[in-house]
Design a protein around this motif. Structure first.
Motif, short mmCIF file in Angstrom:
data_model
loop_
_atom_site.label_atom_id
_atom_site.label_comp_id
_atom_site.label_asym_id
_atom_site.label_seq_id
_atom_site.Cartn_x
_atom_site.Cartn_y
_atom_site.Cartn_z
N HIS A 172 0.84 -1.19 0.00
CA HIS A 172 0.00 0.00 0.00
C HIS A 172 0.89 1.25 0.00
O HIS A 172 1.91 1.29 0.68
CB HIS A 172 -0.90 0.00 1.23
N ILE A 173 0.48 2.24 -0.77
CA ILE A 173 1.11 3.55 -0.80
C ILE A 173 0.00 4.56 -0.55
O ILE A 173 -1.07 4.45 -1.13
CB ILE A 173 1.80 3.84 -2.15
N ASN A 174 0.27 5.53 0.28
CA ASN A 174 -0.73 6.56 0.52
C ASN A 174 -0.09 7.93 0.44
O ASN A 174 1.08 8.10 0.73
CB ASN A 174 -1.39 6.37 1.89
N CYS A 175 -0.91 8.89 0.05
CA CYS A 175 -0.47 10.26 -0.07
C CYS A 175 -1.47 11.15 0.66
O CYS A 175 -2.54 10.71 1.03
CB CYS A 175 -0.34 10.65 -1.54
N PRO A 176 -1.11 12.39 0.88
CA PRO A 176 -1.99 13.28 1.62
C PRO A 176 -3.20 13.70 0.79
O PRO A 176 -3.11 13.72 -0.42
CB PRO A 176 -1.10 14.48 1.92
N PRO A 177 -4.28 14.07 1.41
CA PRO A 177 -4.58 13.78 2.81
C PRO A 177 -5.18 12.39 2.92
O PRO A 177 -5.64 11.83 1.94
CB PRO A 177 -5.62 14.85 3.16
N GLY A 178 -5.18 11.83 4.08
CA GLY A 178 -5.79 10.51 4.28
C GLY A 178 -5.22 9.81 5.49
O GLY A 178 -4.22 10.23 6.06
#
Length: 191
Positions: free
Chosen positions: A71-77
């Protein structure tokens, strides 16, 4: 730092001044430098993170010693090893800051306290976890039905910031391919 989180909450839920102050109290600002392991595999995840800025990834090391980005996440979250965080179980995943990151963290104890005293926060938390489940089901389906090029094009379209901020080997792993394959796809798209 709480402004982005509060805007996120306000977009679908009304908070009283008291609830707003509780959010500010329980979500604590933290910063991590690039390439820092925030939470290690083999431990119970301690925090749920709200990403104000920066990019994070979850990864594990397979039996051959290769890192597999799940998993890769970026803002916002929000970001954590969700099932392990919720169930207080040992995670097989590492949580890493890919870039410098500004985060807000909340322990499970504080999250439970917050949602116990605020129906709006309880509703918001349920909606976030529902979104997480929906995202994971959609991602599983895409990995099984889309070819490698389609997966990359969809990622570029849905999350263009990832392409500029995340190393190619992490993107390739996340998309279920080797870095060389992703390089070929990228060259083909450019030409």
């Amino acid at each position: 730092m709480h402004d982005k989180l509060l805007q996120h909450i306000y977009s679908g839920h009304d908070l009283s001044q008291e609830e707003t102050e509780a959010v500010k109290k329980y979500f604590e600002p933290v910063s991590f430098s690039k390439n820092i392991i925030i939470e290690e595999a083999g431990k119970i995840p301690q925090y749920l993170y709200y990403i104000v800025s920066g990019y994070l990834r979850l990864f594990y090391t397979d039996e051959n010693g290769h890192e597999v980005t799940t998993h890769i996440n970026c803002p916002p979250g929000f970001f954590t090893s969700y099932s392990d965080y919720i169930n207080s179980t040992v995670s097989e995943n590492n949580l890493e800051a890919i870039t410098d990151a500004q985060l807000l963290s909340i322990s499970q104890e504080n999250l439970n306290h917050l949602i116990g005293q605020s129906q709006a926060m309880k509703d918001f938390s349920i909606s976030i976890f529902q979104q997480s489940i929906t995202y994971n089901e959609k991602r599983s389906r895409e990995l099984s039905v889309l070819n490698a090029e389609q997966r990359y094009l969809k990622l570029m379209n849905d999350y263009p910031g990832i392409i500029q901020n995340v190393p190619i080997q992490y993107i390739a792993s996340f998309l279920g391919m080797k870095p060389e394959s992703l390089s070929r796809i990228r060259r083909k798209i450019i030409n």
